[in-house]
Design a protein around this motif. Sequence first.
Motif, PDB file in Angstrom:
ATOM      1  N   GLU A   1       0.816  -1.213   0.000  1.00 17.62           N
ATOM      2  CA  GLU A   1       0.000   0.000   0.000  1.00 17.62           C
ATOM      3  C   GLU A   1       0.848   1.260   0.000  1.00 17.62           C
ATOM      4  O   GLU A   1       2.010   1.250   0.407  1.00 17.62           O
ATOM      5  CB  GLU A   1      -0.972   0.017   1.175  1.00 17.62           C
ATOM      6  N   LYS A   2       0.224   2.316  -0.455  1.00 15.78           N
ATOM      7  CA  LYS A   2       0.846   3.639  -0.418  1.00 15.78           C
ATOM      8  C   LYS A   2      -0.274   4.653  -0.238  1.00 15.78           C
ATOM      9  O   LYS A   2      -1.311   4.564  -0.885  1.00 15.78           O
ATOM     10  CB  LYS A   2       1.601   3.895  -1.731  1.00 15.78           C
ATOM     11  N   MET A   3      -0.066   5.582   0.674  1.00 11.76           N
ATOM     12  CA  MET A   3      -1.059   6.629   0.905  1.00 11.76           C
ATOM     13  C   MET A   3      -0.965   7.664  -0.210  1.00 11.76           C
ATOM     14  O   MET A   3       0.138   7.965  -0.680  1.00 11.76           O
ATOM     15  CB  MET A   3      -0.790   7.322   2.248  1.00 11.76           C
ATOM     16  N   VAL A   4      -2.125   8.177  -0.615  1.00 13.10           N
ATOM     17  CA  VAL A   4      -2.138   9.250  -1.621  1.00 13.10           C
ATOM     18  C   VAL A   4      -2.801  10.482  -1.028  1.00 13.10           C
ATOM     19  O   VAL A   4      -3.736  10.375  -0.244  1.00 13.10           O
ATOM     20  CB  VAL A   4      -2.865   8.823  -2.924  1.00 13.10           C
ATOM     21  N   LYS A   5      -2.268  11.646  -1.416  1.00 11.76           N
ATOM     22  CA  LYS A   5      -2.850  12.898  -0.931  1.00 11.76           C
ATOM     23  C   LYS A   5      -3.925  13.401  -1.874  1.00 11.76           C
ATOM     24  O   LYS A   5      -4.858  14.060  -1.469  1.00 11.76           O
ATOM     25  CB  LYS A   5      -1.744  13.953  -0.783  1.00 11.76           C
ATOM     26  N   ASP A   6      -3.764  13.053  -3.156  1.00 15.19           N
ATOM     27  CA  ASP A   6      -4.694  13.538  -4.164  1.00 15.19           C
ATOM     28  C   ASP A   6      -5.299  12.346  -4.906  1.00 15.19           C
ATOM     29  O   ASP A   6      -4.562  11.494  -5.417  1.00 15.19           O
ATOM     30  CB  ASP A   6      -3.944  14.450  -5.143  1.00 15.19           C
ATOM     31  N   LYS A   7      -6.615  12.277  -4.961  1.00 17.74           N
ATOM     32  CA  LYS A   7      -7.295  11.133  -5.578  1.00 17.74           C
ATOM     33  C   LYS A   7      -6.918  10.929  -7.048  1.00 17.74           C
ATOM     34  O   LYS A   7      -6.980   9.821  -7.548  1.00 17.74           O
ATOM     35  CB  LYS A   7      -8.820  11.276  -5.439  1.00 17.74           C
ATOM     36  N   LYS A   8      -6.490  11.996  -7.723  1.00 18.69           N
ATOM     37  CA  LYS A   8      -6.131  11.847  -9.142  1.00 18.69           C
ATOM     38  C   LYS A   8      -4.863  10.992  -9.324  1.00 18.69           C
ATOM     39  O   LYS A   8      -4.596  10.495 -10.416  1.00 18.69           O
ATOM     40  CB  LYS A   8      -5.978  13.212  -9.814  1.00 18.69           C
ATOM     41  N   ASP A   9      -4.097  10.783  -8.237  1.00 13.42           N
ATOM     42  CA  ASP A   9      -2.871   9.975  -8.318  1.00 13.42           C
ATOM     43  C   ASP A   9      -3.117   8.480  -8.089  1.00 13.42           C
ATOM     44  O   ASP A   9      -2.184   7.680  -8.211  1.00 13.42           O
ATOM     45  CB  ASP A   9      -1.850  10.471  -7.277  1.00 13.42           C
ATOM     46  N   ILE A  10      -4.332   8.101  -7.759  1.00 17.14           N
ATOM     47  CA  ILE A  10      -4.618   6.716  -7.360  1.00 17.14           C
ATOM     48  C   ILE A  10      -4.215   5.700  -8.429  1.00 17.14           C
ATOM     49  O   ILE A  10      -3.513   4.727  -8.140  1.00 17.14           O
ATOM     50  CB  ILE A  10      -6.106   6.547  -6.963  1.00 17.14           C
ATOM     51  N   ASN A  11      -4.646   5.907  -9.671  1.00 12.00           N
ATOM     52  CA  ASN A  11      -4.348   4.928 -10.727  1.00 12.00           C
ATOM     53  C   ASN A  11      -2.850   4.794 -10.988  1.00 12.00           C
ATOM     54  O   ASN A  11      -2.338   3.692 -11.172  1.00 12.00           O
ATOM     55  CB  ASN A  11      -5.093   5.274 -12.021  1.00 12.00           C
ATOM     56  N   LYS A  12      -2.149   5.929 -10.978  1.00 13.76           N
ATOM     57  CA  LYS A  12      -0.698   5.919 -11.203  1.00 13.76           C
ATOM     58  C   LYS A  12       0.007   5.129 -10.090  1.00 13.76           C
ATOM     59  O   LYS A  12       0.861   4.291 -10.343  1.00 13.76           O
ATOM     60  CB  LYS A  12      -0.185   7.367 -11.262  1.00 13.76           C
ATOM     61  N   ILE A  13      -0.387   5.393  -8.847  1.00 12.79           N
ATOM     62  CA  ILE A  13       0.223   4.699  -7.700  1.00 12.79           C
ATOM     63  C   ILE A  13      -0.118   3.212  -7.741  1.00 12.79           C
ATOM     64  O   ILE A  13       0.730   2.362  -7.467  1.00 12.79           O
ATOM     65  CB  ILE A  13      -0.245   5.335  -6.361  1.00 12.79           C
ATOM     66  N   ASN A  14      -1.346   2.883  -8.103  1.00 14.22           N
ATOM     67  CA  ASN A  14      -1.753   1.486  -8.173  1.00 14.22           C
ATOM     68  C   ASN A  14      -0.900   0.724  -9.191  1.00 14.22           C
ATOM     69  O   ASN A  14      -0.470  -0.408  -8.932  1.00 14.22           O
ATOM     70  CB  ASN A  14      -3.243   1.376  -8.514  1.00 14.22           C
ATOM     71  N   ARG A  15      -0.634   1.352 -10.340  1.00  8.60           N
ATOM     72  CA  ARG A  15       0.227   0.711 -11.358  1.00  8.60           C
ATOM     73  C   ARG A  15       1.631   0.482 -10.804  1.00  8.60           C
ATOM     74  O   ARG A  15       2.237  -0.562 -11.022  1.00  8.60           O
ATOM     75  CB  ARG A  15       0.292   1.563 -12.623  1.00  8.60           C
ATOM     76  N   LYS A  16       2.133   1.466 -10.053  1.00 11.70           N
ATOM     77  CA  LYS A  16       3.475   1.350  -9.471  1.00 11.70           C
ATOM     78  C   LYS A  16       3.516   0.184  -8.457  1.00 11.70           C
ATOM     79  O   LYS A  16       4.486  -0.572  -8.412  1.00 11.70           O
ATOM     80  CB  LYS A  16       3.862   2.667  -8.789  1.00 11.70           C
ATOM     81  N   ILE A  17       2.465   0.060  -7.656  1.00 12.73           N
ATOM     82  CA  ILE A  17       2.397  -1.032  -6.685  1.00 12.73           C
ATOM     83  C   ILE A  17       2.421  -2.379  -7.407  1.00 12.73           C
ATOM     84  O   ILE A  17       3.157  -3.295  -7.023  1.00 12.73           O
ATOM     85  CB  ILE A  17       1.136  -0.907  -5.789  1.00 12.73           C
TER      86      ILE A  17
END
Length: 198
Positions: free
Chosen positions: A132-148
């Motif tokens: 998991e990784k916390m996100v501050k901005d919801k628009k970053d969710i998909n990018k972070i999910n791909r990185k995970i």
Amino acid sequence: VRGKIKDFEKTFLEFKKKAKFVKEKKRLSFIYFREFVEDARDIKDEKVDLRARITNKKAELIIKYGDWGGSDLREEISLPIELENFEEAIYFLNCLGWNKGIINTTETFIFDYEGIEFALVKNKNFNYFEAEKMVKDKKDINKINRKILESCKKFDLNPFTEDEFMEQINNLNNIKENQFDFSKQDFFTLKEKFEEYF
């Protein structure tokens, strides 16, 4: 993102080589349900995930709120309580009608890899990982999910499909010795059984 760990020792050693070890957690969790169900798919629309837990002798009440599954995006609210007040917190929830659920004990090893928190979780019934990784901005969710997901591949970790996740939840929830019902049983008996966590 969650998934099963096929070979815990091999995965653990690989993380020790490639990632930064953060901490170890020994946890006792009381995971609450409004009612027992044999198939977790029957409560898939339930957004409240309520828990009372003790981690490394620190107690808290936790609510995770939102849609859930093998991968999810939920709000998490923690209310720390004094360890000596844990029994009172259980009684408090009982008075509110929350009295059924399962007990889960885990030993977890937390690693940081490229800014992603990986938890390798040992359980007497099955071993699994959470990334998991916390996100501050919801628009970053998909990018972070791909990185995970890319990081999971580097450790040969495969996230659960929704069906696999539900089967694991059902396997865990339907073990009779893991279940509690404080409308019919006493907390003190369970406390004695899990004394090492208090």
